[in-house]
Each structure stands twice: as C-alpha cells, then as structure tokens.
Design a protein around this motif. Structure first.
Motif, PDB file in Angstrom:
ATOM      1  N   LYS A   1      36.897  42.775  42.937  1.00  0.00           N
ATOM      2  CA  LYS A   1      37.747  41.639  43.270  1.00  0.00           C
ATOM      3  C   LYS A   1      39.161  42.135  43.548  1.00  0.00           C
ATOM      4  O   LYS A   1      39.634  43.109  42.946  1.00  0.00           O
ATOM      5  N   THR A   2      39.850  41.454  44.441  1.00  0.00           N
ATOM      6  CA  THR A   2      41.201  41.910  44.802  1.00  0.00           C
ATOM      7  C   THR A   2      42.176  41.818  43.634  1.00  0.00           C
ATOM      8  O   THR A   2      43.182  42.534  43.612  1.00  0.00           O
ATOM      9  N   ASN A   3      41.879  40.936  42.659  1.00  0.00           N
ATOM     10  CA  ASN A   3      42.789  40.803  41.506  1.00  0.00           C
ATOM     11  C   ASN A   3      42.320  41.576  40.280  1.00  0.00           C
ATOM     12  O   ASN A   3      42.860  41.422  39.191  1.00  0.00           O
TER      13      ASN A   3
ATOM     14  N   LYS B   1      41.971  47.721  41.402  1.00  0.00           N
ATOM     15  CA  LYS B   1      43.278  48.117  41.935  1.00  0.00           C
ATOM     16  C   LYS B   1      43.601  49.557  41.570  1.00  0.00           C
ATOM     17  O   LYS B   1      44.100  50.336  42.400  1.00  0.00           O
TER      18      LYS B   1
ATOM     19  N   THR C   1      35.738  44.698  51.311  1.00  0.00           N
ATOM     20  CA  THR C   1      36.432  44.038  50.187  1.00  0.00           C
ATOM     21  C   THR C   1      37.907  43.820  50.466  1.00  0.00           C
ATOM     22  O   THR C   1      38.556  43.084  49.723  1.00  0.00           O
ATOM     23  N   PHE C   2      38.435  44.440  51.514  1.00  0.00           N
ATOM     24  CA  PHE C   2      39.873  44.358  51.760  1.00  0.00           C
ATOM     25  C   PHE C   2      40.194  43.180  52.667  1.00  0.00           C
ATOM     26  O   PHE C   2      39.571  43.005  53.719  1.00  0.00           O
TER      27      PHE C   2
ATOM     28  N   GLU D   1      45.669  43.596  53.887  1.00  0.00           N
ATOM     29  CA  GLU D   1      45.657  44.864  53.161  1.00  0.00           C
ATOM     30  C   GLU D   1      45.594  46.030  54.146  1.00  0.00           C
ATOM     31  O   GLU D   1      44.693  46.856  54.142  1.00  0.00           O
TER      32      GLU D   1
END
Length: 599
Positions: A421-423, A428, A460-461, A465
């Motif tokens: 997930k991006t968050n 990250k 996923t990006f 991004e």
C-alpha cells in the motif's frame, strides 16, 4: 562346492587387488610431486608449500593402505566398506595429478616451453585449495574407518570428525551412500535430541551436505525433518542456529515441497526474529527517547500478546517450540540462549543474520505463501533496514529476498495490495532503499535486483510517483549492458498496456529524457535491442504525439529496426507495425510506405 568357494575367493582377491591399485596410484603420484618440487627452478617457495600439503596427504594415504590391509587380513573382522574409500581416493588422485602438472611446469626447459607454459600465483592457490579439500576428505575417512582414532592420528586426523567430508558438498555419489545406508533418521535424531551443540552442528552440517538434490531433500522431508529443523532453529544456541538456517536455505532451494512444509511449520517467524535481533535497538531507543523502563516492558508485552493472537488465529496453533522461542525468558533454556546471544561474538551474530537472510531468500523464491508470511511479520521493515545499514553478503541476501517478495507481489494482486500500500511504512522503507541502491550503489550485482524489484512493483505506483521513473531512465545509459537491459525491462512494466497508468508513465519516461537513451540501446547487443525496441514501441503507442519523439526521429529508427531481432521474436513484428502506424499519424518518416508491413 569347492569350485564355487574357489571362484568366490578369486573374486574377493580380485576386488582386494582393485582397491589396492586404487590407493597405490595416488601414492605414486605423490612421490613424483616430491621429485618435481626438488627440481623446480621457479616458484620454489610455492612448490615447497605444495609438497608440504602433498606430504600430509601421502601420510594419510599410507595410513589408509595399512588399515585396508589389516582389514583384509582379519577373517573375523568386518569387511572394508569400499564405496567411500574409492570415491575419496579417486578425488585425491585427480588433485595430486593437478599438483604434479603444476610443479613440473616450474622446471627450466627450452625457451619456447617457458614462453607457452605460463604459471601464476593463482594457479598455486587453486591447487593448494584442492589439496586441502582432499586432506579434509581423507581425515574424515580415516576417522570413520577407525572409531578409536588410531588410524586418524597416524595420518594426522586426530579423532572422529562428526560431519561429512568436503567432497560431499559437490559429489552426489557420496551423499547417496549416506542416504541409502539409512543415515538421515539418526542425523535428525542427533539434531533434535542432543544436548551437545557440537553434535547438533555436526548433524546439521551433514544434512546440509545431503540437501543439495531434490530427491535427497525429499528423503529428509519424508522423515519428518522439517518440524525438527524448525524446532531446533527456534530454540538453540546461536552457532547451532547458523547451521540450521543454512539447512533451511538448502532444502528450500532444491525442493518446493520443502518450501511449503516450512511455511506450514511457521519457519518464517523465527528466521525474521533472529534476523531482526539487535537491528532495531538504536532506532527504538531513539524513538522511545526518555520513556521509562516500565513503558518499554509494556510495549514488549503487547508485542508478545499480538504474536500469541496471530498463532491462535491461523490455520494451526503455534507449536510449543515457537512459544518457547517467542517467550524465551520464560524458560531457563531459552533464557540462557538469550543471554548467550547478547554476549556472542559480533562475527557470529553477523553470520547468523547472513544465514537467516539466505533462508528467507530461498523460502520466498517463487512462493507467494512464504512471501506473504514475511510481509505479515516485521520482515519487510527489517530487510529494508539491513539493506540500508549493512554491506557484503548480508546486504545482498536481504536485497535478493526483497526481489523475490516483489516478484511474488507482481504475480499476485492480493499480496500486492496488502503488502505494498502507498501508505505502508514497510513498503515505503523498501522502496526508499531500492531507489537508493539504484542511484548510489555502483555495483551491478546489487543494482540489478533493485531495478528488478522496482519493475515488479510498477503497478503499485500512482501517476504522481514519478520519482521512481527518473532513476530507471538514468540506468538506460549505464555502461553495463545488463544493467541497461534490466532498466528497459523494468520501464516496460510501467509502460505496457497491462499497467492501468501506462499513458501517464510513458509520458514521464519521455519527460525524463528516456528516448535518446533508448535510441542508443538499439545499437547495443541483441538483448538490449529487444527490450529497448519494445519500450520504444510502447512510448510511440501511448505518447505518439510527443514532439520529443519526432525530434529523436523515432519513426525512422523503428523503420530501420534490426530485422534479425524482429525475426527471432514474432510477437515483436505486430508491435512494431502498430507503433509505426500510430507514429505516422503525427510524424513523417523517411519511407512511409514501409509502415504497412514488416518482412
């Protein structure tokens, strides 16, 4: 009857002569090495060192001959078990032949012979390593044949060696002998029940040498070896855990069934726990600041409760071994191991992490299940931290584990959405380290898996991004063609029609000045041409109205694309034709008639 007995005696005598001949040949070669070393005119010091090793081997061979002769002349004693003797003697003969050939080259002969016969220090290092391996084989053999250690001592062995010889790591014949003689169950029992770490290490080492073949790994699995291995891994001294983690890696490397069994036995959790040992101490202290000891204890208790709940909510409960591992302070044995780990030599701690990282790599390779289990622990964050802080083999193993996890995520949408997930802080952290490796670490063996990992995460990006696009475009111009090719492959995953954001990503690649680099790739080797051509076609199809494509004369380049490359990849023919047709809507080429077909 007398005739039959006579025939059997003759056959036995013939076999005894054969084993004597097998041992007499390496002894003869060793004596020749002595003479050649005395006659050497160059590399005298190196030749002398070779002879020292050969002499050690010669003494062991003579001890082995005496033992074989003694066994043959004792009618009431057990017969000599010839299979390992023959195999070790054969390998020793090969290595002695290598030594003799090298030392003989150091004798002065004609000028022409000296010109064409070049000897280097590296040649001596290689031969010495071969001889050292044969000495290890012979020491093992003598210790096995003479349990009281007398023969071994006579040849410099010095007692029983509780493992397999060096030859077993690359010789399937000797490993099969151990398996066929029923050696796996007692080795597993020794690993599980022995109170001696030395014996456990020896058993794990022997099993590790056996586990280099699918069928032999299946034998270990069929003897219920996986739960034993996981139990020992969870609650053992650190030096034992090192060898057991290596065993996990070997078994998972060669057998997908073993991979699945390790997943069922929750092998991921102790591996991640051991890998993260001491990894987060500095960060935790920095984040906790001046919190009280009571607060830290409470945090640890909450983590323990979470672990126990995860075990109860799974398909099967955590085994006792994992409970004792997770709450090692609750048992004297676990507590002692914890104290031992804290006081252990840093080199041993490092080796344990190297072994655990390799085990996770092999467990994750091609396995969505194991990759998911790693992401469900603190494994992702730990891997990212070690890639950031460490170097050498540990950094490499962690990076390869990440590469396998991202490859699994690429093939499985559920894993991709859950773990990346991006968050997600772990996701990250992983992406940050992958980009750092691509931009800052000029080592292809590290840069290539980082590029592959970013490519696997292409879907996923989000469109905004774009920071992941720039570093990949830069690598298209890398002097190493393998790096450049991997960059093109990764960018293809951003620009291909399967990616929902292919139009936005294609425009970003062009904006980062990727077209000139791709044009250069078309003049490189076949692999870079192929992937560069595919990416150029995607850019033409998805951003064909870009002025940068016209300025770079992409239409002309596609019209003149290497027909040999296209011919070898039929699917490329249609892609290039479509790209030419699309570009012709916006730009004029040197010969627009050619856009309707490709030969």
């Amino acid at each position: 009857m007398a005739a039959v007995a006579s025939s059997e005696q003759q056959q036995q005598h013939h076999q005894e002569k054969r084993i004597e001949d097998e041992l007499s040949y390496p002894i003869m070669v060793a004596e020749r090495v002595r003479a050649a070393a005395d006659e050497a005119d160059s590399f005298k010091t190196e030749c002398s060192e070779v002879w020292k090793q050969v002499d050690r081997l010669l003494q062991m061979l003579r001890s082995l001959v005496r033992f074989a002769t003694s066994a043959a002349s004792s009618p009431g004693g057990p017969p000599l078990y010839e299979r390992p003797v023959r195999r070790v003697a054969s390998e020793a003969s090969k290595n002695l032949d290598r030594a003799l050939s090298l030392v003989r080259k150091c004798k002065r002969r004609s000028i022409l012979r000296r010109v064409v016969t070049i000897v280097s220090a590296a040649d001596f290092r290689k031969v010495l390593s071969y001889l050292e391996a044969s000495i290890g084989d012979m020491r093992w053999l003598l210790s096995i044949l003479d349990a009281d250690g007398s023969a071994a001592a006579a040849g410099g062995g010095g007692g029983i060696v509780l493992s397999l010889p060096p030859i077993a790591s690359n010789d399937p014949i000797l490993s099969w002998i151990i398996v066929e003689e029923g050696g796996v169950p007692p080795l597993l029992k020794l690993l599980k029940e022995s109170s001696s770490p030395v014996a456990q290490i020896a058993a794990a080492s022997a099993l590790c040498n056996l586990a280099n073949d699918l069928e032999r790994v299946r034998v270990i699995v069929s003897e219920l070896g996986v739960p034993i291995v996981v139990q020992v891994l969870a609650d053992s001294p650190m030096k034992v855990q090192i060898r057991v983690a290596q065993l996990v890696a070997r078994m998972a490397e060669h057998d997908p069934v073993a991979q699945e069994d390790f997943a069922r036995e929750n092998a991921i959790r102790p591996l991640v726990t051991l890998l993260s040992f001491d990894t987060f101490v500095d960060d935790s202290m920095g984040q906790l600041g001046r919190q009280s000891i009571h607060s830290i204890v409470q945090i640890n208790r909450e983590l323990g409760k979470k672990t126990a709940m995860m075990g109860r909510s799974g398909n099967r409960p955590l085994t006792n071994s994992f409970s004792s591992f997770s709450h090692s302070e609750g048992s004297s044995r676990g507590g002692n191991h914890r104290k031992d780990r804290e006081n252990e030599d840093p080199a041993v701690k490092l080796q344990l992490k190297v072994s655990c990282a390799e085990a996770l790599w092999m467990l994750a390779r091609g396995s969505v299940t194991n990759s998911r289990k790693i992401t469900e622990t603190k494994g992702m964050l730990c891997l990212a931290k070690l890639v950031e802080k460490e170097q050498g083999e540990l950094q490499y193993n962690c990076l390869m584990t990440i590469m396998e996890i991202t490859a699994a995520a690429e093939s499985n949408a559920d894993l991709r959405r859950a773990a990346f997930k991006t968050n997600s802080p772990a996701a990250k952290a992983v992406v940050e380290q992958l980009l750092r490796m691509i931009k800052e670490v000029d080592n292809p063996s590290l840069r290539i898996p980082a590029i592959k990992s970013i490519g696997s995460l292409a879907r996923t990006f989000p469109a905004r991004e774009t920071r992941v696009i720039g570093p990949l475009v830069t690598q298209l111009s890398h002097r190493n063609t393998d790096v450049a090719a991997e960059a093109a492959i990764a960018l293809n995953k951003f620009a291909c029609p399967d990616n929902f954001l292919h139009v936005e990503h294609s425009k970003a690649i062009i904006e980062f000045n990727g077209v000139p680099a791709l044009m250069r790739l078309l003049r490189a080797n076949e692999i870079t041409q192929l992937h560069g051509l595919i990416l150029l076609c995607y850019l033409a199809l998805h951003a064909g109205n870009s002025e940068l494509l016209e300025q770079a004369r992409v239409l002309t380049a596609l019209e003149g694309a290497d027909r040999a490359v296209i011919a070898q990849h039929p699917e490329l023919r249609e892609l290039v034709s479509r790209a030419l047709i699309h570009l012709n809507l916006y730009h004029a080429g040197m010969n627009s008639q050619r856009i309707t077909y490709l030969p």
